[in-house]
Design a protein around this motif. Structure first.
Motif, PDB file in Angstrom:
ATOM      1  N   LEU A  43     -32.185 -69.151  -2.481  1.00 27.01           N
ATOM      2  CA  LEU A  43     -31.182 -70.218  -2.407  1.00 27.01           C
ATOM      3  C   LEU A  43     -31.723 -71.504  -3.041  1.00 27.01           C
ATOM      4  O   LEU A  43     -31.060 -72.125  -3.879  1.00 27.01           O
ATOM      5  CB  LEU A  43     -30.767 -70.483  -0.953  1.00 27.01           C
ATOM      6  CG  LEU A  43     -29.837 -71.686  -0.729  1.00 27.01           C
ATOM      7  CD1 LEU A  43     -28.545 -71.553  -1.525  1.00 27.01           C
ATOM      8  CD2 LEU A  43     -29.512 -71.865   0.758  1.00 27.01           C
TER       9      LEU A  43
ATOM     10  N   THR B 156     -34.051 -76.047   0.961  1.00 27.38           N
ATOM     11  CA  THR B 156     -32.735 -75.461   0.678  1.00 27.38           C
ATOM     12  C   THR B 156     -31.631 -76.507   0.827  1.00 27.38           C
ATOM     13  O   THR B 156     -30.466 -76.203   0.608  1.00 27.38           O
ATOM     14  CB  THR B 156     -32.410 -74.275   1.619  1.00 27.38           C
ATOM     15  OG1 THR B 156     -32.298 -74.750   2.959  1.00 27.38           O
ATOM     16  CG2 THR B 156     -33.475 -73.198   1.545  1.00 27.38           C
TER      17      THR B 156
ATOM     18  N   TYR C 264     -32.554 -60.784  -9.024  1.00 23.92           N
ATOM     19  CA  TYR C 264     -32.694 -62.232  -9.176  1.00 23.92           C
ATOM     20  C   TYR C 264     -33.108 -62.604 -10.601  1.00 23.92           C
ATOM     21  O   TYR C 264     -32.720 -63.650 -11.116  1.00 23.92           O
ATOM     22  CB  TYR C 264     -33.668 -62.799  -8.146  1.00 23.92           C
ATOM     23  CG  TYR C 264     -33.077 -62.864  -6.754  1.00 23.92           C
ATOM     24  CD1 TYR C 264     -31.902 -63.569  -6.512  1.00 23.92           C
ATOM     25  CD2 TYR C 264     -33.684 -62.215  -5.681  1.00 23.92           C
ATOM     26  CE1 TYR C 264     -31.339 -63.624  -5.246  1.00 23.92           C
ATOM     27  CE2 TYR C 264     -33.137 -62.272  -4.401  1.00 23.92           C
ATOM     28  CZ  TYR C 264     -31.967 -62.979  -4.192  1.00 23.92           C
ATOM     29  OH  TYR C 264     -31.416 -63.031  -2.944  1.00 23.92           O
TER      30      TYR C 264
ATOM     31  N   ARG D 132     -40.001 -66.678   3.030  1.00 23.72           N
ATOM     32  CA  ARG D 132     -38.702 -66.029   3.220  1.00 23.72           C
ATOM     33  C   ARG D 132     -37.961 -65.902   1.894  1.00 23.72           C
ATOM     34  O   ARG D 132     -37.613 -66.901   1.268  1.00 23.72           O
ATOM     35  CB  ARG D 132     -37.856 -66.846   4.196  1.00 23.72           C
ATOM     36  CG  ARG D 132     -38.511 -67.093   5.561  1.00 23.72           C
ATOM     37  CD  ARG D 132     -37.995 -66.123   6.616  1.00 23.72           C
ATOM     38  NE  ARG D 132     -36.554 -65.952   6.553  1.00 23.72           N
ATOM     39  CZ  ARG D 132     -35.692 -66.687   7.245  1.00 23.72           C
ATOM     40  NH1 ARG D 132     -36.120 -67.651   8.029  1.00 23.72           N
ATOM     41  NH2 ARG D 132     -34.402 -66.451   7.156  1.00 23.72           N
TER      42      ARG D 132
ATOM     43  N   ASP E  20     -39.603 -58.840  -1.650  1.00 20.75           N
ATOM     44  CA  ASP E  20     -38.971 -57.523  -1.657  1.00 20.75           C
ATOM     45  C   ASP E  20     -38.797 -57.002  -3.082  1.00 20.75           C
ATOM     46  O   ASP E  20     -38.013 -57.541  -3.852  1.00 20.75           O
ATOM     47  CB  ASP E  20     -37.594 -57.635  -0.977  1.00 20.75           C
ATOM     48  CG  ASP E  20     -36.872 -56.299  -0.915  1.00 20.75           C
ATOM     49  OD1 ASP E  20     -37.436 -55.300  -1.402  1.00 20.75           O
ATOM     50  OD2 ASP E  20     -35.757 -56.267  -0.381  1.00 20.75           O
TER      51      ASP E  20
ATOM     52  N   ARG F 184     -35.382 -56.470  -4.730  1.00 18.17           N
ATOM     53  CA  ARG F 184     -34.499 -57.572  -5.115  1.00 18.17           C
ATOM     54  C   ARG F 184     -34.960 -58.334  -6.352  1.00 18.17           C
ATOM     55  O   ARG F 184     -34.238 -59.163  -6.876  1.00 18.17           O
ATOM     56  CB  ARG F 184     -34.414 -58.596  -3.986  1.00 18.17           C
ATOM     57  CG  ARG F 184     -33.707 -58.075  -2.778  1.00 18.17           C
ATOM     58  CD  ARG F 184     -33.604 -59.155  -1.744  1.00 18.17           C
ATOM     59  NE  ARG F 184     -34.120 -58.663  -0.483  1.00 18.17           N
ATOM     60  CZ  ARG F 184     -34.101 -59.360   0.645  1.00 18.17           C
ATOM     61  NH1 ARG F 184     -33.642 -60.583   0.648  1.00 18.17           N
ATOM     62  NH2 ARG F 184     -34.574 -58.843   1.751  1.00 18.17           N
TER      63      ARG F 184
ATOM     64  N   ASN G 170     -34.873 -65.064   1.123  1.00 14.57           N
ATOM     65  CA  ASN G 170     -33.532 -65.634   0.997  1.00 14.57           C
ATOM     66  C   ASN G 170     -33.567 -67.152   0.840  1.00 14.57           C
ATOM     67  O   ASN G 170     -32.765 -67.726   0.100  1.00 14.57           O
ATOM     68  CB  ASN G 170     -32.673 -65.254   2.211  1.00 14.57           C
ATOM     69  CG  ASN G 170     -32.437 -63.752   2.297  1.00 14.57           C
ATOM     70  OD1 ASN G 170     -32.711 -63.030   1.342  1.00 14.57           O
ATOM     71  ND2 ASN G 170     -31.952 -63.304   3.434  1.00 14.57           N
ATOM     72  N   ARG G 171     -34.501 -67.780   1.541  1.00 16.41           N
ATOM     73  CA  ARG G 171     -34.643 -69.233   1.392  1.00 16.41           C
ATOM     74  C   ARG G 171     -35.105 -69.567  -0.022  1.00 16.41           C
ATOM     75  O   ARG G 171     -34.613 -70.492  -0.648  1.00 16.41           O
ATOM     76  CB  ARG G 171     -35.648 -69.785   2.410  1.00 16.41           C
ATOM     77  CG  ARG G 171     -35.107 -69.824   3.832  1.00 16.41           C
ATOM     78  CD  ARG G 171     -36.164 -70.333   4.806  1.00 16.41           C
ATOM     79  NE  ARG G 171     -36.633 -71.677   4.486  1.00 16.41           N
ATOM     80  CZ  ARG G 171     -35.941 -72.779   4.718  1.00 16.41           C
ATOM     81  NH1 ARG G 171     -34.755 -72.705   5.262  1.00 16.41           N
ATOM     82  NH2 ARG G 171     -36.431 -73.959   4.397  1.00 16.41           N
TER      83      ARG G 171
ATOM     84  N   GLN H  73     -32.001 -71.186  -6.878  1.00 17.83           N
ATOM     85  CA  GLN H  73     -30.710 -71.222  -7.581  1.00 17.83           C
ATOM     86  C   GLN H  73     -30.113 -72.626  -7.565  1.00 17.83           C
ATOM     87  O   GLN H  73     -29.450 -73.052  -8.496  1.00 17.83           O
ATOM     88  CB  GLN H  73     -29.746 -70.205  -6.963  1.00 17.83           C
ATOM     89  CG  GLN H  73     -30.179 -68.780  -7.286  1.00 17.83           C
ATOM     90  CD  GLN H  73     -29.281 -67.728  -6.653  1.00 17.83           C
ATOM     91  OE1 GLN H  73     -28.251 -67.377  -7.196  1.00 17.83           O
ATOM     92  NE2 GLN H  73     -29.676 -67.217  -5.506  1.00 17.83           N
TER      93      GLN H  73
END
Lengths: 220, 135
Positions: free
Chosen positions: B84, B56, B111, B78, B104, B107, B80-81, B87
């Motif tokens: 990030l 990240t 994305y 993870r 998840d 989500r 969220n990692r 992106q």
């Protein structure tokens, strides 16, 4: 306004307090039980122990009716995810993220985060509506018994229209920045003229914070 | 192909090994050195294949030569990692193909709308397990 804050650490906690005192409805999502307990003890039943980047947790917190979602966790990946979920899933019109690593700022702004900030101050400024005009905004504690405070100059203040050089501030107080009502940064010098609604950011010692406020807001 | 993979869990290690055996240039990133133990010994001996670093962070991605990569794969454990890093690879480093693991299911669509190629192991394995039950 209804404001959901994710992360009940130092930034999230003090934001919640200030915003609540300013009359906003505030709810905090925090992962650590201890911090949730501290929030509940101080602010009443307005905190949920959960991972704020879980859509279910945001839903539980009423994100879909929130006017603002503020992500203040210590990890950028979580703050980005929170804002994106708030923006795209719950249609929250204003998302604000604390950016811990400045290199992430541009990416955040281009991808669903309305406002990125690296200090409590800027978050407060962006939600200025409804904040009591004369409250010193306790921005952040700094090493050595110092703190940075932000004060909005009221229209009837004696300092309005005066140059900074004429304003007698307490000792050990330095004006760091002056932000005009449009959000523009004024160059700080002895000749800078203070105007009503300017936000003055000053570095001072804790004991003098109130005196700084009085000096900048009093009518005589 | 030059492939940078973030996350040397079972998924990341398996993808890396497969692509490496096919002759692609693979750089597998993880923040824990022991994560690379999931790789076959001969692959670990090839120093270019593993990189201790955080996918990240711009700096570590640059060390992995992200700017030269054809593909970036974010498959840490993870979400969220992964989101990030993916992106970043897509928007900041302009990698032409970016694949992102999002566990998840709530989500994945979001994305995907944000331009990522998303794979949800939860969705895939749930589907397969249900299929096996009903067979």
């Amino acid at each position: 306004m209804y404001i959901v804050i994710i992360g009940g650490g130092r930034v999230g906690f003090s934001l919640a307090k200030v915003l609540m005192n300013a009359g906003h409805e505030v709810f905090v999502i925090e992962r650590e039980g201890k911090k949730v307990q501290a929030l509940v003890n101080e602010l009443g039943n307005t905190a949920l122990k959960a991972d704020g980047s879980e859509p279910m947790a945001l839903e539980e917190a009423g994100a879909s009716r929130a006017n603002v979602v503020i992500a203040t966790t210590g990890s950028d990946e979580d703050n980005l995810a929170i804002c994106q979920i708030a923006q795209y899933r719950f249609k929250v019109s204003r998302t604000i993220a604390l950016v811990n690593d400045p290199e992430n700022e541009a990416l955040f702004r281009q991808n669903g985060v309305n406002l990125t900030v690296s200090s409590t101050q800027a978050i407060l400024a962006s939600i200025e509506e409804g904040l009591p005009a004369r409250a010193p905004v306790n921005v952040m504690p700094v090493q050595g018994n110092r703190e940075v405070v932000g004060v909005v100059v009221p229209s009837d203040a004696a300092v309005a229209g005066r140059q900074l050089g004429e304003v007698k501030l307490p000792e050990e107080t330095v004006i760091v920045a002056v932000i005009d009502r449009a959000g523009g940064l004024k160059a700080v010098s002895e000749e800078t003229v203070l105007e009503a609604s300017d936000m003055v950011i000053a570095l001072t010692v804790t004991e003098s914070a109130q005196a700084v406020l009085d000096t900048l807001t009093s009518e005589e | 192909m030059r492939v940078v993979i973030m996350g040397s869990g079972r998924v990341g290690a398996q993808i890396a090994t497969t692509l490496w055996r096919e002759g692609h240039q693979v750089t597998l990133m993880d923040t824990e050195p022991e994560a690379f133990l999931l790789l076959p010994r001969e692959m670990r001996q090839d120093e270019r294949t593993t990189l201790l670093g955080d996918g990240t962070l711009d700096e570590d991605l640059k060390r992995a030569d992200i700017e030269e990569a054809d593909v970036f794969v974010a498959v840490s454990g993870r979400d969220n990692r992964n989101a990030l890093a993916a992106q970043k690879a897509l928007h900041h480093f302009r990698v032409s193909r970016v694949v992102c693991r999002i566990d998840d299911p709530l989500r994945t669509e979001m994305y995907a709308k944000l331009g990522l190629t998303v794979v949800s192991p939860t969705r895939v394995s749930t589907g397969l397990i249900l299929e096996a039950i009903r067979a």
